[in-house]
Each structure stands twice: as C-alpha cells, then as structure tokens.
Design a protein around this motif. Structure first.
Motif, PDB file in Angstrom:
ATOM      1  N   VAL A  79       2.387   9.003   3.097  1.00 52.02           N
ATOM      2  CA  VAL A  79       2.735   9.167   4.507  1.00 52.02           C
ATOM      3  C   VAL A  79       2.559  10.622   4.890  1.00 52.02           C
ATOM      4  O   VAL A  79       3.180  11.506   4.321  1.00 52.02           O
ATOM      5  CB  VAL A  79       4.200   8.752   4.764  1.00 52.02           C
ATOM      6  N   GLN A 131      10.778  13.016  11.239  1.00 53.29           N
ATOM      7  CA  GLN A 131      11.319  11.736  11.682  1.00 53.29           C
ATOM      8  C   GLN A 131      12.202  11.948  12.888  1.00 53.29           C
ATOM      9  O   GLN A 131      12.840  12.969  13.028  1.00 53.29           O
ATOM     10  CB  GLN A 131      12.170  11.109  10.577  1.00 53.29           C
ATOM     11  N   ASP A 181      12.570   2.967  -1.143  1.00 50.53           N
ATOM     12  CA  ASP A 181      11.249   3.329  -0.649  1.00 50.53           C
ATOM     13  C   ASP A 181      10.168   2.419  -1.187  1.00 50.53           C
ATOM     14  O   ASP A 181       9.059   2.399  -0.686  1.00 50.53           O
ATOM     15  CB  ASP A 181      10.905   4.761  -1.061  1.00 50.53           C
ATOM     16  N   ILE A 191       7.970  15.109   6.086  1.00 49.09           N
ATOM     17  CA  ILE A 191       7.697  14.132   7.121  1.00 49.09           C
ATOM     18  C   ILE A 191       8.635  14.394   8.275  1.00 49.09           C
ATOM     19  O   ILE A 191       9.801  14.673   8.100  1.00 49.09           O
ATOM     20  CB  ILE A 191       7.853  12.706   6.589  1.00 49.09           C
ATOM     21  N   LEU A 232      -5.467   5.547  16.312  1.00 51.30           N
ATOM     22  CA  LEU A 232      -5.246   4.499  15.323  1.00 51.30           C
ATOM     23  C   LEU A 232      -6.017   4.803  14.051  1.00 51.30           C
ATOM     24  O   LEU A 232      -5.560   4.535  12.949  1.00 51.30           O
ATOM     25  CB  LEU A 232      -5.659   3.138  15.881  1.00 51.30           C
ATOM     26  N   HIS A 291      10.470  13.094   1.180  1.00 53.21           N
ATOM     27  CA  HIS A 291      10.076  11.697   1.169  1.00 53.21           C
ATOM     28  C   HIS A 291       9.242  11.385  -0.043  1.00 53.21           C
ATOM     29  O   HIS A 291       8.306  12.088  -0.358  1.00 53.21           O
ATOM     30  CB  HIS A 291       9.314  11.380   2.454  1.00 53.21           C
ATOM     31  N   VAL A 292       9.610  10.334  -0.703  1.00 46.12           N
ATOM     32  CA  VAL A 292       8.912  10.015  -1.943  1.00 46.12           C
ATOM     33  C   VAL A 292       7.563   9.360  -1.695  1.00 46.12           C
ATOM     34  O   VAL A 292       6.645   9.474  -2.482  1.00 46.12           O
ATOM     35  CB  VAL A 292       9.781   9.075  -2.809  1.00 46.12           C
ATOM     36  N   MET A 293       7.454   8.652  -0.575  1.00 45.43           N
ATOM     37  CA  MET A 293       6.199   7.948  -0.318  1.00 45.43           C
ATOM     38  C   MET A 293       5.105   8.951  -0.058  1.00 45.43           C
ATOM     39  O   MET A 293       5.019   9.556   0.985  1.00 45.43           O
ATOM     40  CB  MET A 293       6.358   7.043   0.904  1.00 45.43           C
ATOM     41  N   LEU A 334      10.360   2.601   9.772  1.00 45.34           N
ATOM     42  CA  LEU A 334       9.237   3.485   9.459  1.00 45.34           C
ATOM     43  C   LEU A 334       7.960   2.684   9.241  1.00 45.34           C
ATOM     44  O   LEU A 334       6.894   3.019   9.751  1.00 45.34           O
ATOM     45  CB  LEU A 334       9.584   4.269   8.191  1.00 45.34           C
ATOM     46  N   ASP A 342       6.496   0.996  12.359  1.00 46.69           N
ATOM     47  CA  ASP A 342       5.874   1.925  13.297  1.00 46.69           C
ATOM     48  C   ASP A 342       4.449   2.261  12.941  1.00 46.69           C
ATOM     49  O   ASP A 342       3.792   3.016  13.640  1.00 46.69           O
ATOM     50  CB  ASP A 342       6.696   3.206  13.403  1.00 46.69           C
ATOM     51  N   MET A 343       3.954   1.727  11.838  1.00 50.17           N
ATOM     52  CA  MET A 343       2.579   2.055  11.448  1.00 50.17           C
ATOM     53  C   MET A 343       1.562   1.147  12.096  1.00 50.17           C
ATOM     54  O   MET A 343       0.362   1.345  11.956  1.00 50.17           O
ATOM     55  CB  MET A 343       2.447   1.935   9.933  1.00 50.17           C
ATOM     56  N   HIS A 401       5.803  -1.406  -1.556  1.00 52.55           N
ATOM     57  CA  HIS A 401       4.786  -1.265  -2.590  1.00 52.55           C
ATOM     58  C   HIS A 401       4.562  -2.643  -3.206  1.00 52.55           C
ATOM     59  O   HIS A 401       5.419  -3.157  -3.908  1.00 52.55           O
ATOM     60  CB  HIS A 401       5.262  -0.289  -3.675  1.00 52.55           C
ATOM     61  N   ARG A 450      -4.942   2.898  10.716  1.00 49.39           N
ATOM     62  CA  ARG A 450      -4.986   1.481  11.081  1.00 49.39           C
ATOM     63  C   ARG A 450      -6.415   0.955  11.149  1.00 49.39           C
ATOM     64  O   ARG A 450      -6.639  -0.249  11.104  1.00 49.39           O
ATOM     65  CB  ARG A 450      -4.361   1.240  12.482  1.00 49.39           C
ATOM     66  N   SER A 468      -2.280   5.254   5.635  1.00 49.08           N
ATOM     67  CA  SER A 468      -1.441   4.832   6.756  1.00 49.08           C
ATOM     68  C   SER A 468      -0.358   5.843   7.054  1.00 49.08           C
ATOM     69  O   SER A 468       0.238   6.396   6.145  1.00 49.08           O
ATOM     70  CB  SER A 468      -0.746   3.519   6.423  1.00 49.08           C
ATOM     71  N   SER A 469      -0.114   6.049   8.327  1.00 50.29           N
ATOM     72  CA  SER A 469       1.052   6.852   8.685  1.00 50.29           C
ATOM     73  C   SER A 469       1.615   6.330   9.993  1.00 50.29           C
ATOM     74  O   SER A 469       1.046   5.458  10.627  1.00 50.29           O
ATOM     75  CB  SER A 469       0.690   8.323   8.796  1.00 50.29           C
ATOM     76  N   SER A 470       2.750   6.877  10.359  1.00 45.75           N
ATOM     77  CA  SER A 470       3.492   6.301  11.472  1.00 45.75           C
ATOM     78  C   SER A 470       2.824   6.581  12.808  1.00 45.75           C
ATOM     79  O   SER A 470       2.154   7.594  12.996  1.00 45.75           O
ATOM     80  CB  SER A 470       4.912   6.878  11.463  1.00 45.75           C
ATOM     81  N   LEU A 471       3.021   5.653  13.729  1.00 47.96           N
ATOM     82  CA  LEU A 471       2.446   5.812  15.060  1.00 47.96           C
ATOM     83  C   LEU A 471       3.447   6.357  16.062  1.00 47.96           C
ATOM     84  O   LEU A 471       3.207   6.319  17.254  1.00 47.96           O
ATOM     85  CB  LEU A 471       1.954   4.456  15.569  1.00 47.96           C
ATOM     86  N   THR A 472       4.603   6.808  15.567  1.00 46.95           N
ATOM     87  CA  THR A 472       5.625   7.257  16.515  1.00 46.95           C
ATOM     88  C   THR A 472       5.081   8.408  17.350  1.00 46.95           C
ATOM     89  O   THR A 472       4.373   9.283  16.854  1.00 46.95           O
ATOM     90  CB  THR A 472       6.897   7.750  15.802  1.00 46.95           C
TER      91      THR A 472
END
Lengths: 310, 522
Positions: free
Chosen positions: B13, B37, A82, B35, B230, B8-10, A164, A167-168, A86, B235, B215-219
């Motif tokens: 997000v 997915q 992950d 999260i 956005l 999720h460790v991040m 992942l 996709d941002m 970073h 973004r 930031s996070s995913s745009l899916t």
C-alpha cells in the motif's frame, strides 16, 4: 461457572496453548461487550477458520475488565488482522470458502427478491447487512453484485481493515462499515432487506436473543441468512478431534462443541424470532482440489436461508 | 480532516502524493511503510468529495481516457473466440472489451468470395471445438463457407509394418472433425461479436508497453475517479500502443501467438525447444472428393493430407529444414510428384491389409470395431497445386504461468505444439472457453475481473490438460523421429495394438476429439 470465571479460564487456556500464529482465531473480548458463552475462538471445522473475530451481540459488558483486555488484545492482533486480505495467508481457508457461500446467497436471494440470476448486478436496489463482517470478505462481493451494503463488526480493527480495502475499488467504496453490534442497530431503528450473519451464532452467549435482533433488523418479508457449525458427532470428530488434537490446525479448546447448534435448533430459534427457514445447504471440503462445494450434507458446516414473517 | 501516520505492515500500500513520487515509491515498495489515513471515527462511510463539484460526472466523457473491462491483445482466431464467448453469455455480454491487433483489416466487413481457392492456412476443429463454436453462434456462419467434415482417418508409416484406421462410428459419432480455413474461423466469430451487445473497440495498432501498479486506496479522489487515477491506484492496467493511444483495462488477455508480446511484457518465462523440422503447407487438388484424413509418418516427419472441401485438400508436410527449402523452391510438377510419392510407395512399402482380429487375441480385443476390419487404402492422387507453398519452423513452447497480475494468456501465447495431430488451435479454443467461463463465474460471485484467484482458477483448469496434450504430441514426435529397426517394430506393434483394442482406440478418438481433456483419469 459464572461468567467471569469462564472468561478468565478461557484466557488462561488461550495463553498457554495457543501458538502465536493462531491468535487470529481468537475472538475479541472487545470494545463494548463480553460474551462468555464459549472459549474465544471461532472456527468451523478443519481448515476453515471463520477467522472473523466476532463478539456476541449481547451487551452485558463489564467495561473496566474488557477495556484492559482490549488494549492487550489489540496489540497482539494488529499484525494478524492485516492479513485478512492475503489470499494465501492465515485466512486462506476462508477465502476458499467464500465463493461457495456467495453462490448460495446469490441463488437464494435472487429467488427471494425475484431478481434475474443472469444479471451481473442482481442486488441493485437492495439493502444488505453483513453482521460480523470481519475484513469485509463477504461485503465486497455483495457490493459488486449491486447491493447497498452495511458491514458491522464488534472489533474495531476489523472495521478499519475493511474500510481500507473497500476504498481500493470505486464499486466497493460505497460500503458502510460500522464498529457496532446488531442490538445497537436495532435500537437505532435500522432495517434491511436482507440480513446475513455467517459464522457468528456459534459464538453468541444467547443465540435466541441474537436471532431476535437479526429478525428485528429484517424488514417484513425480508431474508435472513445464517451459517454455522452443526452439533453433530461428525463435527466433533472433524472440527474438534481432528482439527484440534490430531492435525492441530486449531488450538485445543478452540471450540466448545456444546455451543454448536443443530439445524433443528437453529430452525426453532429462528421460528420463535418470526423467521421461517426455507432452505439449508451444507459445505463440504475436498482436500484434494482444495475447494469447497455446496451439498446436501449438513452434518458439519451448514448455511440456512429464511424469510421474515410479515 | 487530520491525517495520522501509521506504521503499516502491508507493504503493497503506497500513497502517491504526486505521480513522480508514486513511481519512486513503487520501486521501493517493500521499504515503504508510511501511509496516510483519515482520522477514524466509528462510523466510517465514504464521503463524496465536493471539491470537484458536479463536473466529476462529466469528466469521464470529455478528455478522460476510455476504460475497458478487458483488453484482448491479438485479434486472431483465439482472441476473437474469447470475445465471442463473452458476448454469448448473459453475465458477461455487458462488458466493455478492447481488441488490439495490428491488422488494419480486422473488423472491416470482409466478404470472402465463394469461388476462391482454399487458403493453405487451415485448422482441423475437433467435435468439442465444434460444440463450442455452436454455443457462441459462430458455427452457422462457418457452414455458409467452405468447410469439410471427415469421419475417417488413416495413419501409417513408411516401414509397412502396420496401419491404423479410425472411424467416427467406432465411438458412435458422425464425424471425427472438420477442416476449416483460419480466416473463415476468424471472420465468423467476428461477425458474432459485431452482432452482439458487447461493447467493443478495435484498436489497429501494436502493443508497445504495459504497466500495472500495486493497489492502493482511492480515498480523496471523489465520487468518480478518473481513468488515470484508477491506474495510479492499481485498479487498471495501462497499455501503450504503437499509434500513441493509451488503453486502460481491468484485465489484459494475451492472445497474440507464440511470440506473444503480452507474455514478454508480463515477464512470464517459457520452456520449450525447437524441433529441427519445418512444415510446408499448401492446397492441392484431386480428381475425386476426399473424405478421409490421411497421415503417413516418414523418416523425417509426417505428411498429412486433410480434406478441405470440393475436391481440394490441404497438405501439412513436416521435414528437416534443408529438404523443406528444396521442396519449396522446386517446380510445381516436381513437388506434386514428391507428394504423391510420399503418400504412396515412397520410402517404403504399403502395409498389408490384415484380416480382422487374430483369434488368439480376441479375448483382449473384444468387440472388434468397424475400422479394424477396413482395408488399407491409398490416398487419392494429387493432380494440381492450388496455392503457394508456405513454410514455417516448428517448436514446442509452454509458458510457465498462464496468469499474472491482471494478465491471462490464451492460445499459442501460452502453448505452442507440433501440428502432427491438428490439436493446436483446439487447445486455444478450449482456453478461450475456460477463461470466459471463469470470468462469468467471477462476475456472478462479485469478484473483480483482474483478481488473482479468478485467473488462477482458469490456469488450474487448462494447464494440466494442455501439458498432457503437449506431452502426448511430443512423445509421438520423438517416437517417430528415430529410424531404428527394433524401435520401428515396437512402434508398429503399438500401432497394431491401438488399432485392434477397441477400448483403447475409443479412448484415443475420444481424447483427440476433445471430449476428454486428459489422456488418463477421465
């Protein structure tokens, strides 16, 4: 030593010597293949870690042995993987080296494909493949430069992280990521305008076969770019003695110096795979500014650009 | 499609199920570990969402807020310099730039009449800045307006213990600098921007608030996500203006001066102090033309006389606040008398013209340069006051960081200095040049414009240089703030040394001209 013994000895080595924080250096004996060429670590000299866990692209798999290894490895690496993105984390040296690699790639490929170097998206219309893409550190900037990018890695976790992160941003979300090998893609008949394999070949069991696969993925008159570590005394001093024993940036046994390739050998192997090496450059690390620079010094890290014969 | 919850460790997000929830999640971001997915297959590609259909591509043009690559807050000399610099580079001239400034006249065709009296707000541009302005194509416009090159400078103080003359020929240059009105600098650069291909939009409003999300995913957003989406996925930054408009941009540049709102909203702290001095500026006239820059250090602060062209000069007189308000309100004639006095025999004698180079020191002084041989001169007399007297307080301020998430500061918003060496705006131009270079390099290497590494590179280039200059200027200011016999003599001796030791003098001129960015090590 036969292949299995080397794997096991390497694993023993890793278990005893690698501190927890260095697991990220370990290559995956992962999904489909084993590669017994070198101990399971991929790192260029000093602080650069390639840190893109790559398996070779030979599919000599002992499936049962590898699948059990995989479960354990996967669990250990989940947290570390992950941290790919970073920029101050364990992959920091790779983040620092990235702009330098990109500068070389941009300049050589613009020249090769006669693209305008002062355009913001010079690779528009070109299909590129990043072999051993890791978390996508190289694939994303290439996509921003306009290329249609495919990224492959033999490690499933890396591909997930790459997906992942890509996709941002709408620009990078078009990157195609696959957990596969170069050989498999050759079997699928895929071809690309340019093939990039940075910091992969030093971990491959059979470099000659690997280069043949890379060449097969390249269209005639396409471009191939590889980067790796030189098998020189200086590389031994910096990548092994200094990095592993004195400064202990890497665990002992990280590198098998004998598996490095000299520029001459790489050129010859690529030649035999119908790729003519046109340009080479070295990467030099300045510890004071913390920046990597392109230079003529290919004695430790070097990158090579070649063209596929017709 | 099935969804899988994964620990999720991040922690940065988050998944905005809807906007309200997103805001709540944002504040608890460190605790959020869930999260959504998509189910992973080995072949993971981005699918085009077909739900919105073909309307997606039209959504941007109708009703969707405009997106910009860069929003420059502050349309002063430095903000416009950044825009002009971006417009002049092939890698960046295709960018979409928004300029936000409260001045309703910005961008209108302003014609400065030829015969007008010089505005007291002028700046001394160093040779380094002049090359920057030439590079962006603005210098040719400046030359059409009033401007004044000078090649000589004389610096002395009230104790009569010494003087220094600098001559451009000491460093084999033609000029030491050029004095230009601020509005000329601004309008010339704006002309460059307007003639270029740069897509620009000027918003005549004030910045009220600014927002950036992680930031996070745009899916799941489809092929062309809307501006608002956005922004929600981190973004774009969102700027709310005083006229109700919302501006979205990848990077926000704070070029809005020493009381920068961008800096305040970004939470960037500053250090600094107020000098217990105010400066009075005005335009004056002589009977002869003036080609030299003069500066005399008086007990309460320096007075500077800078040529602005024709027979006009600009006065920058630093003094303590009570004196400043007195001098501002006194009659014009009294003021002119005070100025002439300050430049002449007021407060102390003229320094004696020393003969060139004591023989005992010739091994140290080496090649005694031209200006060391020059005689002390008295500045030209002021005969008329040609503008109102403006007053402003002086301070030193420095931002602790120049960059933050999707934010960069340039010019006075990053650093405010004492005007005693005419360096302030030159530092700002250097900032604009460095930032546009960093952006161009980032684009060349496929970086996202608002990315931290790119911005940090700009900071690493400019911060040491700016701090060094501020330290030098502050040191000079403090050195002259004290009237104490032995210190005065020491000061004068240091002056003398600088006057005669050519290598040192060359370095001083070179540093003040902007040729080297650090006083040492260059």
């Amino acid at each position: 030593m036969n292949q299995m013994q080397r794997i096991l000895s390497a694993r023993r080595l890793s278990h005893s010597l690698i501190p927890q924080s260095c697991f990220l250096h370990r290559r995956w004996f992962s999904t489909s293949e084993t590669d017994a060429s070198s101990p399971p670590l991929s790192s260029p000299h000093q602080k650069i870690q390639t840190l893109e866990d790559k398996a070779s692209n030979k599919s000599r798999s002992t499936a049962s042995a590898t699948s059990s290894l995989n479960e354990q490895e996967l669990a250990k690496f989940s947290a570390i993987a992950d941290t790919w993105w970073h920029s101050e984390g364990p992959f920091k040296p790779l983040h620092l080296m990235n702009p330098t690699r990109l500068a070389f790639i941009r300049s050589t490929l613009c020249r090769h494909f006669s693209k305008d170097p002062s355009s913001a998206r010079p690779f528009e219309g070109l299909r590129l493949i990043d072999v051993g893409c890791g978390g996508g550190l190289l694939s994303e900037p290439l996509a921003r430069m306009g290329a249609t990018v495919t990224g492959i890695d033999a490690v499933d976790k890396n591909v997930k992280i790459a997906r992942l992160h890509a996709d941002m941003d709408p620009v990078t979300s078009t990157i195609e990521y696959q957990c596969t090998t170069a050989e498999k893609l050759v079997d699928d008949g895929r071809t690309f305008d340019a093939v990039l394999a940075l910091e992969v070949i030093e971990h491959v069991a059979n470099p000659a076969e690997f280069c043949k696969s890379l060449s097969a993925l390249t269209i005639p008159n396409g471009a191939t770019v590889l980067s790796t570590i030189n098998r020189s005394m200086r590389a031994y001093a910096s990548a092994i003695v200094a990095a592993e024993y004195i400064l202990q940036w890497l665990p002992k046994g990280t590198h098998e110096w004998s598996s490095f390739l000299t520029p001459e050998e790489l050129t010859m192997i690529l030649q035999r795979a119908s790729v003519d090496v046109k340009e080479m450059a070295g990467f030099v690390y300045n510890p004071i500014t913390g920046r990597w620079l392109l230079s003529d010094d290919i004695s430790v890290n070097f990158i090579a650009y070649g063209t596929k014969k017709e | 499609q099935s969804y899988i919850y994964i620990y999720h460790v991040m922690s940065d997000v988050i998944v905005p199920w809807d906007r309200v929830l997103a805001r709540q999640l944002r504040t608890n971001v460190c605790g959020s570990k869930h999260i959504f997915q998509r189910a992973w297959s080995t072949h993971v590609t981005r699918k085009v969402s077909s739900t919105a259909g073909s309307n997606e591509s039209n959504a941007n043009s109708t009703g969707d807020s405009p997106q910009h690559d860069i929003a420059i807050v502050g349309g002063g000399m430095v903000g416009i310099a950044l825009a002009a610099s971006l417009a002049s580079k092939p890698l960046t001239k295709h960018l979409n730039v928004a300029i936000i400034d409260n001045n309703p006249l910005l961008g209108r065709k302003n014609i400065i009449e030829k015969g007008h009296l010089p505005d007291p707000r002028v700046s001394t541009v160093t040779p380094a800045t002049i090359s920057f302005l030439k590079d962006i194509g603005a210098w040719k416009y400046i030359e059409e307006q009033r401007h004044a090159y000078f090649d000589k400078m004389q610096v002395w103080d009230y104790t009569g213990l010494g003087y220094t003359r600098y001559n451009a020929k000491d460093v084999d240059q033609d000029i030491l600098g050029c004095v230009v009105e601020n509005k000329v600098l601004q309008s010339s650069q704006l002309s460059c921007v307007q003639e270029s291909d740069l897509q620009k939009t000027i918003y005549p409003a004030r910045l009220n608030s600014m927002d950036m999300l992680p930031s996070s995913s745009l899916t799941g957003l489809g092929e062309v996500p809307s501006t608002a989406d956005l922004f929600m996925r981190g973004r774009l930054a969102k700027l709310e203006l005083s006229d109700g408009n919302n501006v979205y941009a990848k990077l926000v540049v704070g070029a809005d001066g020493s009381k920068s709102r961008v800096r305040e909203l970004a939470g960037i702290k500053t250090t600094g102090w107020n000098y217990s001095q105010n400066a009075i500026i005005c335009t004056v006239e002589h009977t002869v033309e003036n080609f030299t820059a003069w500066q005399r250090f008086l007990p309460n602060g320096p007075i500077a006389l800078l040529p602005v062209g024709d027979k006009f000069s600009n006065i920058v007189w630093t003094m303590d606040p009570t004196e400043a308000s007195d001098r501002r309100s006194m009659s014009e004639d009294d003021f002119i008398k005070a100025v002439n006095d300050a430049l002449d025999y007021g407060y102390g004698p003229h320094p004696e013209t020393t003969s060139s180079g004591g023989s005992s020191l010739s091994w140290l002084t080496g090649d005694v340069n031209i200006s060391a041989k020059e005689r002390f001169e008295t500045p030209p007399k002021v005969v008329k006051l040609s503008s109102e007297r403006m007053m402003f307080p002086l301070s030193l301020r420095h931002a602790k960081d120049y960059v933050s998430n999707r934010v960069a500061l340039v010019g006075d918003s990053a650093h405010t200095v004492h005007p005693l060496a005419g360096q302030g705006v030159n530092l700002g131009f250097a900032d604009a040049s460095a930032l546009s270079r960093a952006i161009a390099e980032g684009i060349a290497l496929g970086t996202d414009i608002g990315e931290a590494n790119l911005l940090k590179r700009y900071e690493a280039e400019r911060k040491p240089a700016n701090i060094a200059m501020m330290a030098v200027l502050d040191g000079i200011q403090k050195m002259y703030a004290v009237n104490f016999g032995p210190l005065n003599a020491f000061r004068a001796a240091a002056f003398h040394g600088a006057h005669y030791i050519s290598p040192l003098k060359k370095r001083i001129i070179s540093y003040a001209s902007g040729e080297q960015s650090l006083p040492l090590f260059s």
